[in-house]
Design a protein around this motif. Structure first.
Motif, PDB file in Angstrom:
ATOM      1  N   SER A   8       0.853  -1.186   0.000  1.00 36.49           N
ATOM      2  CA  SER A   8       0.000   0.000   0.000  1.00 36.49           C
ATOM      3  C   SER A   8       0.889   1.237   0.000  1.00 36.49           C
ATOM      4  O   SER A   8       2.091   1.184   0.292  1.00 36.49           O
ATOM      5  CB  SER A   8      -0.909   0.000   1.229  1.00 36.49           C
ATOM      6  OG  SER A   8      -0.158   0.243   2.401  1.00 36.49           O
ATOM      7  N   PHE A   9       0.295   2.337  -0.302  1.00 34.47           N
ATOM      8  CA  PHE A   9       1.015   3.609  -0.347  1.00 34.47           C
ATOM      9  C   PHE A   9       1.590   3.946   1.028  1.00 34.47           C
ATOM     10  O   PHE A   9       2.717   4.421   1.139  1.00 34.47           O
ATOM     11  CB  PHE A   9       0.073   4.720  -0.836  1.00 34.47           C
ATOM     12  CG  PHE A   9       0.744   6.049  -0.974  1.00 34.47           C
ATOM     13  CD1 PHE A   9       1.716   6.251  -1.927  1.00 34.47           C
ATOM     14  CD2 PHE A   9       0.417   7.100  -0.132  1.00 34.47           C
ATOM     15  CE1 PHE A   9       2.347   7.480  -2.056  1.00 34.47           C
ATOM     16  CE2 PHE A   9       1.024   8.319  -0.252  1.00 34.47           C
ATOM     17  CZ  PHE A   9       2.001   8.518  -1.214  1.00 34.47           C
ATOM     18  N   GLU A  11       2.571   1.861   3.392  1.00 40.57           N
ATOM     19  CA  GLU A  11       3.720   0.994   3.654  1.00 40.57           C
ATOM     20  C   GLU A  11       4.971   1.516   2.946  1.00 40.57           C
ATOM     21  O   GLU A  11       6.064   1.532   3.512  1.00 40.57           O
ATOM     22  CB  GLU A  11       3.417  -0.438   3.207  1.00 40.57           C
ATOM     23  CG  GLU A  11       2.389  -1.141   4.055  1.00 40.57           C
ATOM     24  CD  GLU A  11       1.926  -2.458   3.473  1.00 40.57           C
ATOM     25  OE1 GLU A  11       1.587  -3.347   4.277  1.00 40.57           O
ATOM     26  OE2 GLU A  11       1.905  -2.613   2.229  1.00 40.57           O
TER      27      GLU A  11
END
Length: 130
Positions: A8-9, A11
């Motif tokens: 995900s962005f 992370e």
């Protein structure tokens, strides 16, 4: 619904932030380490030069003056001619020696170092690095 894989962005942002923090810590430490290594190379060459000057004195009853390096080899090191046991300085180190009948004063500095080290044989040896 099918399962999606990947990061995900958030992370990716967390990993980038951690790498950035590590970089902020590591870069100044590495720079300080390199500077200490350059200063140490100048000090080591100065000690070797002092020993060579004393060996020169044993055979000639005088010390050898060195204004600056005229003879640079292919690797960029100053070749010190005429001093027994001293062939060349470390790459980037420059020295100067003022000689008299009673002793000599030598200074050494690395081009990328921050300190100039001084050796005064009339005062007992290493004066210090500043």
């Amino acid at each position: 619904m099918g399962r999606q894989s990947g990061f995900s962005f958030i992370e990716v942002l967390v990993v980038a932030a951690i790498i950035g923090i590590l970089g902020l810590i590591a870069v100044p430490q590495y720079s300080a380490y390199r500077e200490r290594a350059y200063n140490s190379a100048a000090l080591d060459d100065l000690k070797s030069l002092a020993r060579a000057q004393e060996r020169f004195f044993e055979g000639n009853a005088s010390y050898k003056a060195i204004e600056h390096c005229f003879n640079v080899d292919a690797e960029g090191r100053c070749a010190v001619d005429g001093l027994p046991g001293m062939q060349s300085l470390s790459k980037g180190v420059s020295v100067s020696v003022t000689a008299s009948q009673s002793g000599f004063v030598a200074t050494a500095k690395h081009v990328k170092g921050s300190k100039t080290c001084t050796w005064d044989s009339t005062k007992g040896g290493l004066v210090g690095c500043s």
